[in-house]
Design a protein around this motif. Structure first.
Motif, PDB file in Angstrom:
ATOM      1  N   ILE A 132      -5.672  32.180 -29.854  1.00 49.07           N
ATOM      2  CA  ILE A 132      -6.083  31.662 -28.551  1.00 49.07           C
ATOM      3  C   ILE A 132      -7.305  32.393 -28.011  1.00 49.07           C
ATOM      4  O   ILE A 132      -8.292  31.767 -27.589  1.00 49.07           O
ATOM      5  CB  ILE A 132      -4.923  31.752 -27.546  1.00 49.07           C
ATOM      6  N   ASN A 133      -7.256  33.718 -28.017  1.00 47.39           N
ATOM      7  CA  ASN A 133      -8.293  34.514 -27.348  1.00 47.39           C
ATOM      8  C   ASN A 133      -9.588  34.638 -28.127  1.00 47.39           C
ATOM      9  O   ASN A 133     -10.660  34.785 -27.529  1.00 47.39           O
ATOM     10  CB  ASN A 133      -7.761  35.920 -27.051  1.00 47.39           C
ATOM     11  N   LEU A 134      -9.505  34.624 -29.457  1.00 48.89           N
ATOM     12  CA  LEU A 134     -10.709  34.838 -30.261  1.00 48.89           C
ATOM     13  C   LEU A 134     -11.125  33.605 -31.050  1.00 48.89           C
ATOM     14  O   LEU A 134     -12.268  33.163 -30.986  1.00 48.89           O
ATOM     15  CB  LEU A 134     -10.511  36.032 -31.201  1.00 48.89           C
ATOM     16  N   TRP A 135     -10.179  33.022 -31.800  1.00 48.08           N
ATOM     17  CA  TRP A 135     -10.520  31.818 -32.547  1.00 48.08           C
ATOM     18  C   TRP A 135     -10.870  30.672 -31.607  1.00 48.08           C
ATOM     19  O   TRP A 135     -11.758  29.848 -31.906  1.00 48.08           O
ATOM     20  CB  TRP A 135      -9.384  31.409 -33.482  1.00 48.08           C
ATOM     21  N   GLY A 136     -10.202  30.593 -30.458  1.00 49.73           N
ATOM     22  CA  GLY A 136     -10.494  29.520 -29.505  1.00 49.73           C
ATOM     23  C   GLY A 136     -11.958  29.500 -29.098  1.00 49.73           C
ATOM     24  O   GLY A 136     -12.645  28.479 -29.268  1.00 49.73           O
ATOM     25  N   HIS A 191      -7.727  16.625 -21.959  1.00 47.86           N
ATOM     26  CA  HIS A 191      -7.521  16.837 -23.386  1.00 47.86           C
ATOM     27  C   HIS A 191      -6.435  17.891 -23.600  1.00 47.86           C
ATOM     28  O   HIS A 191      -6.648  19.074 -23.303  1.00 47.86           O
ATOM     29  CB  HIS A 191      -8.819  17.299 -24.050  1.00 47.86           C
ATOM     30  N   GLN A 192      -5.291  17.459 -24.109  1.00 47.90           N
ATOM     31  CA  GLN A 192      -4.209  18.396 -24.411  1.00 47.90           C
ATOM     32  C   GLN A 192      -4.485  19.009 -25.778  1.00 47.90           C
ATOM     33  O   GLN A 192      -4.382  18.334 -26.811  1.00 47.90           O
ATOM     34  CB  GLN A 192      -2.856  17.695 -24.413  1.00 47.90           C
ATOM     35  N   VAL A 193      -4.850  20.278 -25.782  1.00 43.58           N
ATOM     36  CA  VAL A 193      -5.362  20.922 -26.986  1.00 43.58           C
ATOM     37  C   VAL A 193      -4.836  22.349 -27.094  1.00 43.58           C
ATOM     38  O   VAL A 193      -4.787  23.076 -26.104  1.00 43.58           O
ATOM     39  CB  VAL A 193      -6.911  20.953 -26.958  1.00 43.58           C
ATOM     40  N   ASP A 194      -4.455  22.741 -28.302  1.00 45.30           N
ATOM     41  CA  ASP A 194      -4.228  24.149 -28.636  1.00 45.30           C
ATOM     42  C   ASP A 194      -5.558  24.680 -29.149  1.00 45.30           C
ATOM     43  O   ASP A 194      -5.986  24.342 -30.255  1.00 45.30           O
ATOM     44  CB  ASP A 194      -3.145  24.268 -29.706  1.00 45.30           C
ATOM     45  N   VAL A 195      -6.230  25.508 -28.345  1.00 49.20           N
ATOM     46  CA  VAL A 195      -7.582  25.946 -28.704  1.00 49.20           C
ATOM     47  C   VAL A 195      -7.610  26.802 -29.965  1.00 49.20           C
ATOM     48  O   VAL A 195      -8.668  26.972 -30.583  1.00 49.20           O
ATOM     49  CB  VAL A 195      -8.260  26.706 -27.540  1.00 49.20           C
ATOM     50  N   GLY A 196      -6.467  27.332 -30.351  1.00 50.69           N
ATOM     51  CA  GLY A 196      -6.395  28.140 -31.558  1.00 50.69           C
ATOM     52  C   GLY A 196      -6.134  27.335 -32.820  1.00 50.69           C
ATOM     53  O   GLY A 196      -6.017  27.904 -33.908  1.00 50.69           O
ATOM     54  N   ASP A 197      -6.066  26.021 -32.685  1.00 51.21           N
ATOM     55  CA  ASP A 197      -5.812  25.130 -33.819  1.00 51.21           C
ATOM     56  C   ASP A 197      -7.098  24.388 -34.154  1.00 51.21           C
ATOM     57  O   ASP A 197      -7.606  23.617 -33.336  1.00 51.21           O
ATOM     58  CB  ASP A 197      -4.694  24.148 -33.463  1.00 51.21           C
ATOM     59  N   ILE A 198      -7.626  24.608 -35.339  1.00 51.78           N
ATOM     60  CA  ILE A 198      -8.918  24.041 -35.709  1.00 51.78           C
ATOM     61  C   ILE A 198      -8.894  22.510 -35.701  1.00 51.78           C
ATOM     62  O   ILE A 198      -9.871  21.864 -35.308  1.00 51.78           O
ATOM     63  CB  ILE A 198      -9.386  24.578 -37.079  1.00 51.78           C
ATOM     64  N   LEU A 206     -22.535  22.486 -20.645  1.00 51.14           N
ATOM     65  CA  LEU A 206     -21.895  23.753 -20.305  1.00 51.14           C
ATOM     66  C   LEU A 206     -20.534  23.842 -20.990  1.00 51.14           C
ATOM     67  O   LEU A 206     -19.681  22.972 -20.801  1.00 51.14           O
ATOM     68  CB  LEU A 206     -21.723  23.853 -18.785  1.00 51.14           C
ATOM     69  N   LEU A 207     -20.378  24.869 -21.806  1.00 49.36           N
ATOM     70  CA  LEU A 207     -19.105  25.128 -22.484  1.00 49.36           C
ATOM     71  C   LEU A 207     -18.508  26.403 -21.904  1.00 49.36           C
ATOM     72  O   LEU A 207     -19.131  27.469 -21.978  1.00 49.36           O
ATOM     73  CB  LEU A 207     -19.325  25.289 -23.989  1.00 49.36           C
ATOM     74  N   ILE A 208     -17.324  26.287 -21.318  1.00 52.49           N
ATOM     75  CA  ILE A 208     -16.653  27.458 -20.739  1.00 52.49           C
ATOM     76  C   ILE A 208     -15.373  27.719 -21.519  1.00 52.49           C
ATOM     77  O   ILE A 208     -14.383  26.989 -21.393  1.00 52.49           O
ATOM     78  CB  ILE A 208     -16.337  27.253 -19.245  1.00 52.49           C
ATOM     79  N   ASN A 209     -15.381  28.750 -22.335  1.00 53.02           N
ATOM     80  CA  ASN A 209     -14.215  29.155 -23.124  1.00 53.02           C
ATOM     81  C   ASN A 209     -13.374  30.111 -22.284  1.00 53.02           C
ATOM     82  O   ASN A 209     -13.553  31.335 -22.313  1.00 53.02           O
ATOM     83  CB  ASN A 209     -14.669  29.827 -24.427  1.00 53.02           C
ATOM     84  N   ASN A 210     -12.468  29.526 -21.517  1.00 57.98           N
ATOM     85  CA  ASN A 210     -11.697  30.278 -20.526  1.00 57.98           C
ATOM     86  C   ASN A 210     -10.249  30.541 -20.947  1.00 57.98           C
ATOM     87  O   ASN A 210      -9.645  31.511 -20.487  1.00 57.98           O
ATOM     88  CB  ASN A 210     -11.720  29.504 -19.203  1.00 57.98           C
ATOM     89  N   ALA A 211      -9.679  29.712 -21.807  1.00 60.42           N
ATOM     90  CA  ALA A 211      -8.263  29.839 -22.165  1.00 60.42           C
ATOM     91  C   ALA A 211      -7.969  31.217 -22.769  1.00 60.42           C
ATOM     92  O   ALA A 211      -8.738  31.731 -23.577  1.00 60.42           O
ATOM     93  CB  ALA A 211      -7.873  28.745 -23.156  1.00 60.42           C
ATOM     94  N   GLY A 212      -6.835  31.793 -22.371  1.00 57.75           N
ATOM     95  CA  GLY A 212      -6.461  33.094 -22.915  1.00 57.75           C
ATOM     96  C   GLY A 212      -5.048  33.488 -22.511  1.00 57.75           C
ATOM     97  O   GLY A 212      -4.492  32.943 -21.555  1.00 57.75           O
ATOM     98  N   ILE A 213      -4.478  34.424 -23.265  1.00 54.86           N
ATOM     99  CA  ILE A 213      -3.159  34.962 -22.930  1.00 54.86           C
ATOM    100  C   ILE A 213      -3.179  36.471 -23.110  1.00 54.86           C
ATOM    101  O   ILE A 213      -4.064  37.036 -23.775  1.00 54.86           O
ATOM    102  CB  ILE A 213      -2.035  34.368 -23.807  1.00 54.86           C
TER     103      ILE A 213
END
Length: 269
Positions: free
Chosen positions: A113-117, A60-67, A86-93
């Motif tokens: 990315i880090n918080l809204w994601g 899934h190509q996704v911008d995690v910060g985009d609702i 299992l949900l792993i919220n790992n993406a970050g910069i």
């Protein structure tokens, strides 16, 4: 939560580093995977490393910060997998820039990315996680949540927010049988710093920090192992790496002295 075959795991930031290591180790346990990253070729590389495991894998190509992207992710995962354990919220910069040189656009980028994601992920998958007899949320915070690090204001703020979110969810969801773990890694041998290196205030200093992390940091495979062990033990919080443990202990024992040390570090930078 006991990780086992037939379960479904959603991993953001699965195109490399820690996310890829988590995917590989979960695949070995027989977990079906929904792999999420903004970089689709990187997802394909991760998928190649999962060959030989009898599991279902979706990319899934996704911008995690985009609702809107996250709503689409939820729809795709449920259509193909039908469940999430299992949900792993790992993406970050991270941006190595002083507060003064952080533009508002920088702040929006990091917060998205880090918080809204993680917040989007937790909220959108909450109901399906509640329906499972065994389910768990893993939110990647950082040792940066323990103290204000110079040239890391946006990273510290967002990772502190992830820690707070995780602690709230742990308290609220325990009655529903949904586990929540806040993960606080120290230096990990990944390319996260490299991804935003060109945006740094001091490129030479940022490069040295990257090289130091590669030299003394924990391997992504070992970090993933520690995280999955924490999931199976239903730990509310896990510190990953000696540096994370040391910083947390110093923050508890001598917070004022540690803060002064950070100020001295900032002056030398």
């Amino acid at each position: 939560m006991i990780i086992s075959t037939s379960q479904v795991a959603v991993i953001t930031g699965a195109g490399g580093g820690l996310g890829r290591s988590l995917a590989i180790q979960l695949a070995r346990k027989g977990c079906h995977l929904a792999l999420v990253d903004i970089n689709h070729p990187a997802l394909e590389e991760t998928q190649e490393k999962l060959a030989g495991n009898d599991i279902k894998v979706t990319l899934h190509q996704v911008d995690v910060g985009d609702i809107d992207d996250m709503h689409q992710l939820y729809a795709e995962v449920m259509e193909f997998h039908g469940r999430v354990n299992l949900l792993i919220n790992n993406a970050g910069i991270t941006l190595q820039k002083s507060f003064a040189s952080h533009s508002l656009k920088d702040w929006q980028r990091v917060i998205n990315i880090n918080l809204w994601g993680p917040l989007y992920g937790c909220r959108l998958f909450l109901d399906v996680l509640r329906k499972e007899s065994q389910s768990h949320i893993v939110n990647l915070s950082s040792m940066a949540a323990f103290i204000g690090l110079p040239s890391q204001s946006s990273y510290c703020v967002t990772k502190s927010g992830v820690q707070a979110l995780s602690e709230c969810l742990y308290a609220e969801l325990k009655k529903d049988g949904v586990g929540v773990t806040s993960v606080h890694p120290g230096a990990i041998k990944t390319d996260m710093i490299q991804a935003t290196l060109a945006d740094s205030d001091d490129l030479q200093k940022a490069q040295k920090n990257y090289e130091l992390a590669q030299k003394v940091g924990l391997s992504a495979d070992r970090a993933a192992q520690i995280i999955l062990q924490a999931v199976e033990k239903n730990k509310a919080r896990v510190r990953v790496g000696k540096d994370s443990w040391i910083l947390d202990i110093l923050r508890r024992l001598m917070p004022a002295a540690l803060q002064k040390g950070m100020a001295r570090m900032a002056r030398t930078m």
